[in-house]
Design an enzyme around this catalytic site. Sequence first.
Site, PDB file in Angstrom:
ATOM      1  N   GLU A  65       0.561  -1.517   0.205  1.00  0.00           N
ATOM      2  CA  GLU A  65      -0.271   0.325   0.026  1.00  0.00           C
ATOM      3  C   GLU A  65       0.682   1.181  -0.006  1.00  0.00           C
ATOM      4  O   GLU A  65       0.257   2.161  -0.768  1.00  0.00           O
ATOM      5  CB  GLU A  65      -1.014   0.119   1.643  1.00  0.00           C
ATOM      6  CG  GLU A  65      -2.390  -0.719   0.987  1.00  0.00           C
ATOM      7  CD  GLU A  65      -2.419  -2.592   1.201  1.00  0.00           C
ATOM      8  OE1 GLU A  65      -0.718  -3.267   1.995  1.00  0.00           O
ATOM      9  OE2 GLU A  65      -2.871  -2.891   1.239  1.00  0.00           O
ATOM     10  N   HIS A 134     -10.217  -4.834  11.238  1.00  0.00           N
ATOM     11  CA  HIS A 134     -10.466  -4.654   9.769  1.00  0.00           C
ATOM     12  C   HIS A 134     -11.574  -4.585  10.290  1.00  0.00           C
ATOM     13  O   HIS A 134     -12.688  -4.005   9.393  1.00  0.00           O
ATOM     14  CB  HIS A 134     -10.699  -6.318   9.508  1.00  0.00           C
ATOM     15  CG  HIS A 134     -10.025  -6.975   8.885  1.00  0.00           C
ATOM     16  ND1 HIS A 134      -9.107  -6.741   9.675  1.00  0.00           N
ATOM     17  CD2 HIS A 134      -9.261  -7.535   7.585  1.00  0.00           C
ATOM     18  CE1 HIS A 134      -7.943  -7.881   8.485  1.00  0.00           C
ATOM     19  NE2 HIS A 134      -8.630  -7.773   7.390  1.00  0.00           N
TER      20      HIS A 134
END
Lengths: 332, 387
Positions: A65, A134
């Site tokens: 990322e 998450h």
Amino acid sequence: MNRRDMAEIQFREALRAAMVEEMERDEDVFLMGEEVAEYNGAYKVSEGMLDQFGPKRVIDTPISENGFSGLGIGAAMMGLRPIVEFMTWNFTFVAFDQIVSNAAKMRYMSGGQLKVPIVFRGGNGAAGQLAATHNNSTEAFYTNVPGLKVIAPSNPDDAKGLLKAAIRDDDPVLFMESELMFGMKGEVSDDEDYILPIGKARVAREGDDVTFVAHSKSYWLAMEAAEELAKQGYEATVIDPRTLRPFDTETVLESVKKTNRLVIIDECSPYGGIASEVAFRIQQQAFDHLDAPIARVTAKDTPAPYAKNLIEAWMPTVDEAIAAAKKVMYVD
Amino acid sequence: MANETKKAPRKRAAKGKSTPPDTTSDAKKPNGQLPTEPPKGTPDDADFRFYTKGGHTHESLGLSEDDLVGMYRSMMLQRRFEERAAQMYGRQKISGFLHLYIGQEAVSTGTVQALQPADPIITAYRDHGLGLARGMTANECMAELFGKIDGSSRGKGGSMHFFDVEHHFYGGHGIVGGQIPVAVGLGFAAKYKETGNVAVGFFGDGAINQGAFHEAANLASLYDIPVLLCCENNAYGMGTSVERSTAQPELYKKAYAYDMTGAVVNGMDVFEVYYAMSELAKQAREQNRPALVDIRTYRYRGHSMSDPQKYRTKEEMESKKNEDPIIRLKSYIVDQGFSDNEALDGIDEEVKQVVLESVEFAENSPFPPVETMYEDVYVQDDYPFIV
Ligand SMILES: Cc1ncc(C[n+]2csc(CCOP(=O)(O)OP(=O)(O)O)c2C)c(N)n1
């Protein structure tokens, strides 16, 4: 708008339509991210786009990322218009430096010499029993950063119109899609080139008794609470800000001046969340119009738990929204 | 681009094209003697290049007398500018961090000489040298250090954030390693738009341990991007030497992990930098392939103005000063009879004057009006800031 002009499509299809239209229009727009090409997107948002645009413009990345968001920023500095998909915003914490130190500040530190026309987009927010890493609503982190624009739509129509606007915007835009909404269906304008303005709220429902402000998935929670309150004889206004930075304070102010009561629903943590900012602005600018302290309904002030009962209790709920509304209306 | 051909064989250039050896290949110390041949046990498919000092003449490089004098002038300007900046820092005309480049001028100068004007360059916070070499004026640079409105970033960037987009200089970045993925993006855009340009991203030896470097190197190689990842290896990241920070202190070897050319270059010899960067840029341009360039250089000054430099010895410093890149070029020019000491000192006087005038320019430039604080945040000019 004339209802017959609208087609019913999924949230993900609306996002895809926005990207496809913009990529057809402008050669400089390209899409990159994990699994966006050959796999058709982790949430199938980019399904078919590799076939249509080829690997030069629909690019699979490694799980990297920081690297690919920085690559996108460099490309944008050279005049391209990247769309960088994050599988979800949970994983942007490893790209945080690129978004915050580079995308947001490049223009400022160069004294206006550079612009960074990039869109970062992907699933955001809590999505059930995924535990703490998450289940993050990341918008408050990013709205804290001058130089970024942050959008979080609640339905396919807004998603399409706002994503197209984001891609055309010359500043870095963070586009947050609720993870649980990709499959949601809704009517989307058939207009040839459907663009919605960034920074304009939508008033979804009008009522005189209380104002709800809620974006993204929380918007639906607010609507449900409003329906329930209506059955009990209380009418709520529901405002979806759609854009969190810049924020359309004006529309909220107008409503609060009528209803004199405000409840903000927001999946972020309460400490320094979106609700905190909105509450501050309204108390500052409409103090004399408030008949009760502003209430907020947010995620609980802990990491997200895994157990079913705990995550349900952790998330903002319709019941909490109703209770908050009744509290500010001084009923019960 | 990515995935077009899943496992495209990398187009490696022929191996072994390097300058004649001037030492043995015992290269334990990054800033000791440079290796001249691959160490024992190097895999056959590794492409390592060694650019050691003294292997070239201006003729063999195709450089004219004017080029040499121009390079001398550029290096002299960088050095005098920074000496004056240090003085102004002492007088508190300049605040914040000030990282001086003194000693590393051959890297900026050789690189700029080797590149085409539109090849984008990006670097970290030790950016004065590259900015000046790339065509920034002493005036705009000094005014930026003073935080004045006529500075290159209108007083919003300071020492660590010089930018000159017109000259394809993309900054000046303060987060160690953060600019490396951006460098790959600059190269990505060059390839996407088929401009034929090569991006050059500089970073320090300390930055090579950031994940950002490794992610960027992987992407550059995976996507066949024309970018030179250039480590300005001055042996220290603040007070920590390469040996103490890096498990493999022969940094060029990391190229093998990413299937790209790894080069090690003597960064005190401007000819060598020029030669290496010309060759590697040509390869990047023709083959859309990245390279990792480990440029061995040295900074004479501390990490920043507040660094007492207790981590290195006087002897080490003195021995490095004998390799001064400016003295080296000056002697070469004089030996070749292109110019004499007097004329070259005249150039020195001239750039000193330019720098003095830049101080005056910076002094006279106004501070930015407070309203300008809200400018340059967004392209959109009606942004509703909280005020
Ligand atoms: C992410 C990050 N960590 C730490 C710092 C503080 N810092 C600034 S420069 C520096 C040393 C970097 O050394 P190197 O990359 O070798 O570059 P050099 O200063 O030698 O040119 C450190 C630790 C920073 N700016 N950014």
